[in-house]
Design a protein around this motif. Structure first.
Motif, PDB file in Angstrom:
ATOM      1  N   CYS A  60      -4.326   6.459  -1.386  1.00 25.42           N
ATOM      2  CA  CYS A  60      -3.692   5.166  -1.689  1.00 25.42           C
ATOM      3  C   CYS A  60      -4.419   4.475  -2.846  1.00 25.42           C
ATOM      4  O   CYS A  60      -5.617   4.204  -2.769  1.00 25.42           O
ATOM      5  CB  CYS A  60      -3.709   4.289  -0.438  1.00 25.42           C
ATOM      6  SG  CYS A  60      -3.102   2.626  -0.741  1.00 25.42           S
ATOM      7  N   CYS A  95      -5.680   0.853  -1.845  1.00 23.62           N
ATOM      8  CA  CYS A  95      -6.943   0.878  -1.084  1.00 23.62           C
ATOM      9  C   CYS A  95      -8.111   1.106  -2.043  1.00 23.62           C
ATOM     10  O   CYS A  95      -9.131   0.420  -1.979  1.00 23.62           O
ATOM     11  CB  CYS A  95      -6.941   2.012  -0.057  1.00 23.62           C
ATOM     12  SG  CYS A  95      -6.104   1.612   1.478  1.00 23.62           S
ATOM     13  N   HIS A 104       0.837  -1.205   0.000  1.00 15.29           N
ATOM     14  CA  HIS A 104       0.000   0.000   0.000  1.00 15.29           C
ATOM     15  C   HIS A 104       0.870   1.252   0.000  1.00 15.29           C
ATOM     16  O   HIS A 104       1.019   1.906   1.023  1.00 15.29           O
ATOM     17  CB  HIS A 104      -0.928   0.005   1.218  1.00 15.29           C
ATOM     18  CG  HIS A 104      -2.138  -0.848   1.047  1.00 15.29           C
ATOM     19  ND1 HIS A 104      -3.412  -0.354   0.954  1.00 15.29           N
ATOM     20  CD2 HIS A 104      -2.258  -2.189   0.913  1.00 15.29           C
ATOM     21  CE1 HIS A 104      -4.265  -1.343   0.787  1.00 15.29           C
ATOM     22  NE2 HIS A 104      -3.587  -2.475   0.767  1.00 15.29           N
TER      23      HIS A 104
END
Ligand SMILES: [Zn+2]
Length: 533
Positions: free
Chosen positions: A334, A337, A326
């Motif tokens: 991110c 995500c 990540h």
């Protein structure tokens, strides 16, 4: 039957029966040649025409200096460039080139597609830093090709290999490149759907007419896919008035959904993470896909990608700071995500079939290098009427959705990897890959060398604690390359309080640093561990 092979420093004779056949295709067969000076591959054409042989002679004479670096079997091959001709009874019928071991180098597709990456057993999850380093290495190699007047033309991810450890790239199929030598151009003969630039599509140009603009555009497509989890820049949600479905038709019509202004006929796919890229990066892509004649050059890309990597403009994710896949662009959310959340409840899309090279029937002839005028590039394709889905198409999509659901359920049942792995690219030229390291159990290094985190109250360190400090020091110096100083603050403060100004046996520390930490397997393990505790 024996072949006469021109190696760089020797001419040798080898019986065909002594060679191992490692591949065959429409153009010819490929054999493995083991020799004291290294391992080579021989491509023997089914139909070795005079044009092919002339082009090979030109390519051999105009070989880029950085095609290979290093020596013997440890060499990094950056271009599987022809080294010499191969003859039988005095007739040239193919060429010899450096051998690229598929155990050491994987197709770029594995780093682009999350589906393929998941299937590749020994491949660590490629994170943002890895992708950027591959992108930089790719652009750098192609730039060196352009500097000497050669062009890739049939660019597609399957023609790029990546060394997973060092992240160097290797261009393959070099005998199909457009090559120049002594003022004569020996053009390319093939290109591949989804990677043909719109100027060529709109003007119906054959591969033999294409040059640098083709490479610049095709590589922009690959970089977009590399940073957007396999999404092609012309893969968008089209309005019902658009009846075409092939990617190349979208390219022809200029249906690019990810630009600065909304497109009236196409909107971004929900899975796209382009809105989490820095504005400079978006501007580079937007230029390539809205003004293809001005697509960024390789040196522009190298400059931009270097600035990101060298200035540490990558940070860890705020939600999952220890999940080392990540990573995000500094100042942006991110991507991992976003990608993961947008995959639910949908399954990751299956990849379409690999694009196959298209070769026009007539072989291109060498031509003098001229500055011909650029063809026009209007996006002038009429917008067709509303499409209707046929019964067959409905059945196809029904089946596809069913298989995707099955695939998704299966993928959810897999046990996640308990270790969080970071695989951040090195900023200095890395050591050549080690063949067996891929399958080496990562944790064995920690079990075979006892390690213990020092106590904050401890004054003198024992061997296991000295090892913790040495390993942690190595990790910090590695993380500094890609993570901002701010994010490293805690880990450094802890290291300083536990390891600095403590009494220790300096010879023990020296042994750990010079013997244990020289092991590439341990280095890789330390780069991959989220936390040394
Ligand atoms: Zn995240």
């Amino acid at each position: 039957m024996s072949l006469e092979i021109d190696l760089p420093n020797a001419s040798i004779r080898v019986k065909v029966s002594d060679l191992e056949k490692v591949g065959a295709g429409g153009e010819g067969s490929v054999y493995l040649l083991r020799h004291q000076s290294g391992t080579f591959a021989i491509k023997r054409y089914h139909q070795p025409s005079q044009e092919r042989i002339q082009k090979l002679e030109a390519a051999i004479a105009a070989r880029p200096v950085n095609a290979v670096f290093g020596e013997g079997d440890d060499a990094i091959v950056q271009m599987a460039w022809p080294l010499g001709l191969v003859r039988e009874h005095g007739e040239s019928l193919g060429f010899v080139m450096p051998y690229v071991d598929s155990k050491k180098a994987m197709e770029l597709d594995y780093f682009i597609s999350p589906v393929l990456a998941k299937d590749a057993r020994h491949l660590e999850k490629p994170n943002l830093a890895v992708r950027l380093q591959i992108a930089q290495n790719l652009c750098s190699v192609v730039n060196s090709l352009h500097e000497v007047g050669h062009y890739f033309i049939d660019f597609k991810p399957q023609n790029i290999k990546v060394y997973p450890r060092s992240l160097h790239v290797c261009l393959i199929d070099c005998d199909s490149f457009s090559v120049t030598h002594n003022g004569v151009r020996y053009p390319a003969s093939a290109y591949s759907p989804q990677f043909i630039n719109p100027i060529a599509l709109v003007n119906d140009q054959p591969p033999s007419a294409l040059g640098e603009e083709q490479d610049n555009w095709a590589i922009a497509v690959a970089l977009f896919m590399l940073l957007n989890f396999d999404l092609h820049p012309y893969d968008g949600r089209a309005s019902p008035s658009v009846t075409v479905t092939a990617v190349d038709d979208f390219v022809k019509m200029g249906l690019y959904a990810y630009g600065p202004r909304p497109h009236p006929l196409v909107t971004p796919k929900p899975a796209s993470v382009h809105n989490l890229w820095p504005s400079e990066l978006r501007a580079l892509f937007d230029r390539a896909f809205t003004d293809p004649q001005r697509a960024p050059t390789m040196s522009e890309w190298v400059q931009y990608l270097q600035s990101i990597l060298q200035n540490k403009l990558i940070a860890r994710c705020d939600s999952k700071p220890n999940a080392v896949d990540h990573l995000r662009f500094l100042g942006n959310g991110c991507m991992q995500c976003a990608f993961e959340s947008r995959q639910k409840p949908r399954a990751i899309k299956q990849r379409p079939a690999k694009p196959r090279s298209v070769e026009p029937p007539a072989a291109p002839k060498p031509s003098p290098v001229t500055n011909s005028s650029k063809p026009s590039f209007p996006y002038n394709v009429p917008i067709p009427a509303q499409r209707k889905m046929s019964g067959e198409a409905k059945a196809f999509w029904g089946l596809l959705i069913f298989f995707l659901i099955v695939f998704f359920i299966n993928s959810q049942q897999e046990t996640p990897d308990p270790r969080q792995i970071v695989n951040v690219a090195p900023s200095t030229p890395p050591s050549p890959p080690t063949p067996q390291a891929d399958s080496a159990p990562r944790t064995s290094y920690f079990y075979s060398y006892p390690i213990r985190k020092p106590k904050s109250s401890g004054v003198s360190l024992v061997t296991e604690e000295i090892r913790w400090c040495a390993y942690q020091d190595y990790r910090i110096s590695y993380l500094k390359l890609t993570v901002s100083d701010n994010l490293l603050k805690d880990i450094r403060e802890e290291f300083n309080s536990l390891c600095v100004n403590k009494k220790l046996m300096s010879d023990v520390r020296e042994t750990i640093e010079t013997v244990e930490l020289a092991n590439p397997g341990l280095q890789q393990a330390l780069k991959g561990v989220a936390n040394l505790d």
